[in-house]
Design a protein around this motif. Structure first.
Motif, PDB file in Angstrom:
ATOM      1  N   ARG A   1       0.802  -1.224   0.000  1.00 45.86           N
ATOM      2  CA  ARG A   1       0.000   0.000   0.000  1.00 45.86           C
ATOM      3  C   ARG A   1       0.838   1.279   0.000  1.00 45.86           C
TER       4      ARG A   1
ATOM      5  N   ARG B   1       2.201  -8.155 -13.820  1.00 45.19           N
ATOM      6  CA  ARG B   1       0.725  -8.131 -13.818  1.00 45.19           C
ATOM      7  C   ARG B   1       0.152  -9.317 -14.581  1.00 45.19           C
TER       8      ARG B   1
ATOM      9  N   GLU C   1      -2.286 -10.790 -11.842  1.00 46.49           N
ATOM     10  CA  GLU C   1      -3.569 -10.086 -11.883  1.00 46.49           C
ATOM     11  C   GLU C   1      -4.658 -10.973 -12.502  1.00 46.49           C
TER      12      GLU C   1
ATOM     13  N   ARG D   1      -6.943  -4.675 -16.670  1.00 46.59           N
ATOM     14  CA  ARG D   1      -7.615  -3.834 -15.671  1.00 46.59           C
ATOM     15  C   ARG D   1      -7.054  -4.194 -14.295  1.00 46.59           C
ATOM     16  N   PRO D   2      -5.821  -3.833 -14.049  1.00 44.67           N
ATOM     17  CA  PRO D   2      -5.144  -4.269 -12.823  1.00 44.67           C
ATOM     18  C   PRO D   2      -5.774  -3.674 -11.567  1.00 44.67           C
ATOM     19  N   THR D   3      -5.964  -4.520 -10.575  1.00 42.53           N
ATOM     20  CA  THR D   3      -6.474  -4.083  -9.280  1.00 42.53           C
ATOM     21  C   THR D   3      -5.495  -4.380  -8.150  1.00 42.53           C
TER      22      THR D   3
ATOM     23  N   THR E   1      -1.515  -1.300  -8.713  1.00 43.82           N
ATOM     24  CA  THR E   1      -2.232  -0.171  -9.291  1.00 43.82           C
ATOM     25  C   THR E   1      -1.263   0.928  -9.718  1.00 43.82           C
ATOM     26  N   THR E   2      -1.665   1.667 -10.743  1.00 41.25           N
ATOM     27  CA  THR E   2      -0.896   2.811 -11.213  1.00 41.25           C
ATOM     28  C   THR E   2      -1.423   4.068 -10.541  1.00 41.25           C
TER      29      THR E   2
ATOM     30  N   TYR F   1       3.670   3.268  -8.671  1.00 43.64           N
ATOM     31  CA  TYR F   1       2.896   2.047  -8.540  1.00 43.64           C
ATOM     32  C   TYR F   1       2.697   1.704  -7.066  1.00 43.64           C
ATOM     33  N   CYS F   2       1.639   0.937  -6.808  1.00 40.11           N
ATOM     34  CA  CYS F   2       1.303   0.577  -5.430  1.00 40.11           C
ATOM     35  C   CYS F   2       0.745  -0.836  -5.403  1.00 40.11           C
TER      36      CYS F   2
ATOM     37  N   ALA G   1      -1.818  -2.857  -3.908  1.00 38.52           N
ATOM     38  CA  ALA G   1      -3.063  -2.576  -3.177  1.00 38.52           C
ATOM     39  C   ALA G   1      -3.587  -3.835  -2.518  1.00 38.52           C
TER      40      ALA G   1
END
Length: 240
Positions: free
Chosen positions: A177, A209, A213, A218-220, A223-224, A230-231, A233
């Motif tokens: 995070r 990813r 992913e 649609r990366p979750t 995340t960008t 980047y993070c 999450a």
């Protein structure tokens, strides 16, 4: 010179082999050369090396094939030499296990800096993945087996990770995070700063990813963050 890093330079151009060797030796390193994959295999069988500088375009077995083969067999760090403008070769090289790349023609000082950066993290590479070695890591319904270098989902499907994949994922898992810039990620994974058009981290994030992913488009999970980086999450649970 006995404790100096020993570099294997593999390139079919004699002038490049000789000039790189002279420069490395003037800067306190040992260098051995090979003109193709066959000669490289003979040198690897008969000596100990700390890093390989490997040209992509060679007669016989090319550098990408060599890199893929060696990445599966051993953990010798590899810096790829690619033709200027051949971004595809650079991306593929990183995907199959290269630690860094440099486009031809190159400045010997930059090559030396790249070699030193990779060697600085070589002790970590030998015992990949550092702080996560021997531990069970769970995040977002996935489990990382750091020692065997794969990620497994709840259904038992596994995605094998390259050395570069594992290094990047380890950095993210150690900082869940947190927003990490491209410069921070490149420094943490490669020990160097980014150039103005350096897309190394973006390419590595895209590759990772695709492996972790549910929908890489649609990366979750990774995340960008606009103007940030980047993070990861997800919450991370690490057990012994």
């Amino acid at each position: 010179m006995g404790d100096a890093p020993h570099i294997l330079v593999v390139d079919d151009h004699r002038q490049i082999r000789e000039s790189v060797t002279r420069y490395l030796e003037r800067n306190g390193m040992r260098a051995t050369t090979a003109k193709d994959a066959r000669e490289m295999d003979a040198k690897l069988a008969g000596g100990q090396f700390d890093l390989m500088v490997l040209d992509v375009m060679m007669p016989g077995e090319d550098g990408l094939s060599v890199c893929q083969r060696l990445s599966a067999e051993r953990r010798l760090p590899i810096i790829m030499l690619t033709a200027l403008g051949q971004e595809t070769d650079r991306i593929v090289g990183l995907e199959i296990g290269a630690d860094d790349y440099l486009a031809k023609p190159f400045n010997p000082r930059e090559l030396l800096a790249r070699i030193k950066a990779v060697l600085r993290r070589a002790p970590l590479t030998e015992r990949e993945p550092g702080s996560l070695a021997g531990k069970t890591v769970r995040f977002a319904g996935l489990t990382l087996n750091a020692d065997a270098r794969y990620v497994e989902d709840a259904d038992g499907n596994r995605a094998q990770l390259t050395t570069a994949d594992l290094r990047l994922l380890t950095v993210l898992l150690e900082r869940p995070r947190a927003i990490l810039s491209r410069d921070q990620l490149l420094d943490l994974t490669a020990g160097r700063s980014a150039g103005p058009l350096d897309r190394t981290i973006d390419n590595q994030i895209s590759r990772l990813r695709r492996k972790i992913e549910p929908d890489p488009m649609r990366p979750t999970l990774i995340t960008t963050v606009r103007n940030g980086g980047y993070c990861l999450a997800a919450d991370v649970m690490v057990t012994e």
